[in-house]
Design a protein around this motif. Structure first.
Motif, PDB file in Angstrom:
ATOM      1  N   ILE A  76       1.501 -20.883   8.225  1.00 16.99           N
ATOM      2  CA  ILE A  76       2.405 -20.502   7.139  1.00 16.99           C
ATOM      3  C   ILE A  76       2.609 -18.986   7.069  1.00 16.99           C
ATOM      4  O   ILE A  76       3.718 -18.502   7.016  1.00 16.99           O
ATOM      5  N   LYS A  77       1.549 -18.240   7.045  1.00 17.54           N
ATOM      6  CA  LYS A  77       1.611 -16.783   6.873  1.00 17.54           C
ATOM      7  C   LYS A  77       1.540 -16.093   8.232  1.00 17.54           C
ATOM      8  O   LYS A  77       0.670 -16.399   9.038  1.00 17.54           O
ATOM      9  N   SER A  78       2.432 -15.135   8.440  1.00 17.92           N
ATOM     10  CA  SER A  78       2.467 -14.477   9.740  1.00 17.92           C
ATOM     11  C   SER A  78       1.567 -13.243   9.806  1.00 17.92           C
ATOM     12  O   SER A  78       1.033 -12.926  10.850  1.00 17.92           O
ATOM     13  N   SER A  79       1.379 -12.560   8.706  1.00 17.91           N
ATOM     14  CA  SER A  79       0.610 -11.332   8.718  1.00 17.91           C
ATOM     15  C   SER A  79      -0.890 -11.626   8.679  1.00 17.91           C
ATOM     16  O   SER A  79      -1.368 -12.409   7.857  1.00 17.91           O
ATOM     17  N   ARG A  80      -1.643 -10.969   9.549  1.00 13.03           N
ATOM     18  CA  ARG A  80      -3.098 -11.141   9.578  1.00 13.03           C
ATOM     19  C   ARG A  80      -3.711 -10.672   8.271  1.00 13.03           C
ATOM     20  O   ARG A  80      -4.640 -11.276   7.747  1.00 13.03           O
ATOM     21  N   ARG A  81      -3.186  -9.606   7.715  1.00  9.75           N
ATOM     22  CA  ARG A  81      -3.702  -9.057   6.462  1.00  9.75           C
ATOM     23  C   ARG A  81      -3.471 -10.025   5.299  1.00  9.75           C
ATOM     24  O   ARG A  81      -4.338 -10.183   4.437  1.00  9.75           O
ATOM     25  N   GLN A  82      -2.316 -10.692   5.279  1.00 10.91           N
ATOM     26  CA  GLN A  82      -2.043 -11.685   4.237  1.00 10.91           C
ATOM     27  C   GLN A  82      -3.004 -12.857   4.349  1.00 10.91           C
ATOM     28  O   GLN A  82      -3.536 -13.329   3.348  1.00 10.91           O
TER      29      GLN A  82
END
Length: 107
Positions: A76-82
């Motif tokens: 779902i989320k692409s950013s590693r930080r997210q």
């Protein structure tokens, strides 16, 4: 690094479950709260016990359902930080939910 963080979050969750169970049993055996509070503590302890049984099944099976949930989060989320923020936020929220209500109802 991701596997290590995931493993830490999973163990925080498991430890919080065990603390919730033991806290609930303590307050139920102490019997100092009123009827409705005792019912709430009993219900939360039963739910945490069910979670404890699922944890034992996961350990026996060698695979964690929380690991599967994180894999779905990666889709779902692409950013590693997210993903990292959501993972730690979920670990914190689950820990608070497993420990705090029993403590508040038991006192």
């Amino acid at each position: 690094m991701r596997e290590k963080e995931l493993s830490i979050c999973i163990w925080i969750h498991h430890i919080a479950t065990l603390i919730g169970i033991s806290e609930g049993m303590y307050y139920l055996l102490a019997g100092k709260q009123r009827f409705w509070r005792s019912c709430g503590v009993f219900l939360l302890t039963v739910l945490q016990s069910w979670a404890g049984i699922k944890i034992m099944a996961d350990l026996k099976r060698g695979k964690s359902r929380l690991d599967d949930s994180y894999r779905n989060l990666e889709k779902i989320k692409s950013s590693r930080r997210q993903r990292q923020g959501i993972l730690w936020g979920m670990a914190l929220a689950s820990t608070l939910f497993k420990v705090l209500p029993v403590r508040l109802l038991g006192q």
